[in-house]
Design a protein around this motif. Structure first.
Motif, short mmCIF file in Angstrom:
data_model
loop_
_atom_site.label_atom_id
_atom_site.label_comp_id
_atom_site.label_asym_id
_atom_site.label_seq_id
_atom_site.Cartn_x
_atom_site.Cartn_y
_atom_site.Cartn_z
N ALA A 189 9.47 -8.17 -17.06
CA ALA A 189 10.24 -6.93 -16.98
C ALA A 189 9.51 -5.87 -16.16
CB ALA A 189 10.52 -6.41 -18.39
N ARG A 190 8.19 -5.86 -16.26
CA ARG A 190 7.42 -4.79 -15.61
C ARG A 190 7.18 -5.09 -14.13
NH1 ARG A 190 2.14 -2.68 -18.54
NH2 ARG A 190 3.76 -1.55 -19.65
N ASN A 239 16.87 -10.72 -21.02
CA ASN A 239 17.23 -9.84 -19.91
C ASN A 239 18.01 -8.62 -20.39
OD1 ASN A 239 16.91 -9.39 -17.19
ND2 ASN A 239 18.79 -10.43 -16.59
N ALA A 299 14.23 -5.83 -10.32
CA ALA A 299 15.41 -6.00 -11.19
C ALA A 299 16.37 -7.05 -10.64
CB ALA A 299 16.12 -4.67 -11.37
N ILE A 302 8.37 -0.28 -23.16
CA ILE A 302 8.89 -1.63 -22.96
C ILE A 302 8.01 -2.69 -23.64
CG2 ILE A 302 7.78 -2.23 -20.76
CD1 ILE A 302 10.65 -3.22 -19.91
N GLY A 345 15.54 -10.36 -11.93
CA GLY A 345 15.21 -10.36 -13.35
C GLY A 345 15.65 -11.62 -14.08
N ARG A 392 15.48 -6.14 -21.44
CA ARG A 392 14.89 -5.51 -20.25
C ARG A 392 15.81 -4.42 -19.72
NH1 ARG A 392 15.32 -5.33 -15.00
NH2 ARG A 392 17.07 -6.76 -14.96
N LYS A 393 17.10 -4.69 -19.68
CA LYS A 393 18.06 -3.72 -19.14
C LYS A 393 18.20 -2.50 -20.05
CE LYS A 393 20.81 -7.23 -16.67
NZ LYS A 393 20.70 -6.69 -15.31
N TYR A 417 15.84 -1.09 -21.77
CA TYR A 417 14.66 -0.22 -21.63
C TYR A 417 14.20 -0.09 -20.18
CZ TYR A 417 14.36 -0.21 -26.65
OH TYR A 417 14.64 -0.04 -27.98
N GLU A 418 15.07 -0.40 -19.25
CA GLU A 418 14.71 -0.33 -17.84
C GLU A 418 14.22 1.08 -17.49
OE1 GLU A 418 16.40 -2.81 -14.15
OE2 GLU A 418 17.85 -1.59 -15.23
N ASP A 467 8.39 2.39 -18.99
CA ASP A 467 7.24 1.50 -19.01
C ASP A 467 6.42 1.62 -20.29
OD1 ASP A 467 7.63 0.15 -16.70
OD2 ASP A 467 5.85 0.89 -15.66
#
Length: 510
Positions: free
Chosen positions: A414-415, A126, A419, A139, A422, A129-130, A132-133, A136
């Motif tokens: 992630a995509r 996670n 969020a 990621i 998540g 993910r945060k 590279y939030e 797209d």
């Protein structure tokens, strides 16, 4: 979240997570590579029981992140939970270091490892993910490199721990060899924690809102008590194969119910993404049935039916210990990851990057070819033993499929998942993986050796029969994935139209 001044690049933040993940996986795979043969050779388990105990442990190891994701999101914070998980995992490996062949100690140690992994795994993912939030394009590449971290750590440990076991065993006794090898896993994770303590400031601006709140002692004590209870519950489940079976199938029903509930109650703009995530999660379950063969049927195949000598044009290069063949998976992942990242980035820049669903279909095709490779190698087997090179190419295709499916499973969450869900959905994804780990051990037992069979020629036929069946199942999964591709593309477009990606905070090549 706190704002870093001066700002920290995505690369530096990512590197911190990458390195602790690498060391954590060093410990986990160093333990996994030995566990089934340890249960058989030291504890006297038959292959069917060893496979199922490990399958149940693997299921719980992957299932507990559903709880750990919630703890990170809501209770003590993503960063804190990840570090707590690493500490607990180190304690579990230390328990395996104790020179005892008591199965109860093994079950309790695995229970501690199960809890530690539950805290660590979803929160490390996670954090990536945060970081590279909103980006797209990058990621997929970030998660592919993150997945490579898993395999850098496992590549070293899966080579080292069997060698440590044999070396120490030869000089100080067999029992000391096994337990010293497990102890190396604890040492590796301790090094990872020391490294994190030096780099943790690069993540000060990344995490969940709970990371910014002061720890509440009542929450900490409640979490400690719940963790102890979960350790003993896990140990009980591992001792009872019936309980393990009931828990795994019940978990599958619960996860499906949660997905359906979330889809029904989600906002309209979120629904397409959640449906896409559900479909890809089901496909992931099938993939990990294949993946579970590495520690079970493929491991035991290497023990009985592989010529351990690596030769080129009749020149002997070296021999491998049977468990070390599992290392081929990690080696191939490390080799192939940068190639796939370059392909993703190149195609992404011109808008031609294949969808996650298409990559899943390609992945299943590669896995199918990988399992057929073992049957192909058996055609030239000598005295029931296939060439080591058969294992290299079989694992190579299998690992390409793993990168395309498992490596992008995290990116899929992630995509497509909002969020606010998540952490929990990352955990739910791992529960699905856990279910397939147990099912994989059930499948591996299709190649269980009858007591009257000791000849490699006879055991070769049994293993090849299983691997060919898995190859045909892989072909079926590929066909289904291709048939569903138009639907998945429509869902992906609907999700993209409803969610305009946010610009990345900082853009820098990983």
């Amino acid at each position: 979240m706190a704002i870093q001044n001066p700002p920290v690049s995505q690369t530096r933040s990512f590197s911190t997570v990458f390195l602790i993940e690498m060391w954590e996986r060093f410990g986990f795979y160093g333990m996994q590579v030995l566990m089934v043969t340890y249960m058989m050779k030291k504890l006297g388990f038959v292959d069917t029981k060893a496979n199922l105990v490990w399958g149940a442990a693997a299921a719980l190891i992957y299932a507990t992140p559903a709880i750990g994701g919630w703890v990170g999101d809501k209770l003590i914070g993503t960063r804190r939970t990840m570090v707590v998980g690493a500490v607990v995992l180190a304690l579990g490996y230390m328990m395996l270091w104790i020179p005892s062949d008591n199965p109860t100690l093994l079950y309790c140690a695995l229970g501690v490892i199960i809890v530690g992994n539950g805290f660590f795994k979803p929160n490390a993912g996670n954090l990536v993910r945060k970081i590279y939030e909103g980006d797209d394009v990058r990621i997929d590449s970030a998660f592919t490199i993150y997945y490579m971290a898993v395999n850098v750590g496992s590549m070293v440990s899966m080579t080292a721990t069997p060698w440590i076991r044999d070396y120490v065993g030869a000089h100080y006794g067999d029992a000391m060899g096994w337990h010293t090898a497990f102890g190396a896993c604890a040492v590796g994770l301790a090094l990872g924690l020391a490294n994190y303590s030096l780099m943790h400031r690069t993540l000060a601006h990344i995490g969940s809102p709970a990371d910014e709140q002061k720890l509440q002692m009542n929450r900490v004590l409640a979490l400690f008590g719940a963790s102890l209870v979960l350790v003993f519950i896990s140990a009980f489940i591992l001792q009872s194969l019936l309980a393990a079976k009931i828990c795994v199938y019940l978990a599958g029903i619960v996860i499906l119910g949660i997905f359906v509930h979330l889809i029904r109650n989600a906002e309209k703009s979120e629904r397409a993404g959640l449906i896409a995530a559900l479909v890809l999660t089901v496909q992931t379950i099938f993939f990990f049935i294949f993946y579970a063969q590495m520690a079970t049927s493929l491991n035991l195949f290497a023990q009985k039916n592989v010529n351990l000598s690596f030769d080129v044009f009749g020149i002997h290069l070296f021999n491998w210990i049977p468990e070390q063949y599992q290392n081929l998976n990690a080696i191939w992942i490390v080799v192939l990851s940068p190639v796939l990242v370059a392909i993703y980035n190149t195609l992404g820049r011109v808008g031609k990057d294949p969808s996650v669903a298409a990559k899943f279909a390609f992945g299943f095709a590669a896995v199918a070819l990988g399992f057929f490779m073992y049957g192909f190698g058996a055609l030239s087997a000598v005295d029931g033993q296939v060439s080591s090179w058969t294992m290299i190419w079989g694992y190579g295709l299998y690992s390409l499929g793993e990168l395309l499916v498992s490596g992008l499973g995290l990116a899929m969450i992630a995509r497509y998942v909002p969020a606010r869900m998540g952490g929990f959905m990352m955990g739910a994804y791992y529960v699905a993986v856990g279910i397939s780990q147990y099912l994989g051990s059930v499948v591996a037992n299709l190649a269980a050796m009858p007591e009257n069979i000791s000849s490699p020629v006879e055991s070769l036929n049994i293993y090849v029969s299983l691997f060919n069946k898995l190859g045909f199942v892989g072909v079926g999964c590929t066909v289904i994935a291709l048939v569903m591709l138009p639907l998945m593309n429509r869902l992906s477009r609907s999700h993209a139209e409803a969610h305009t990606p946010l610009p990345a905070v900082h853009s820098e090549e990983v």
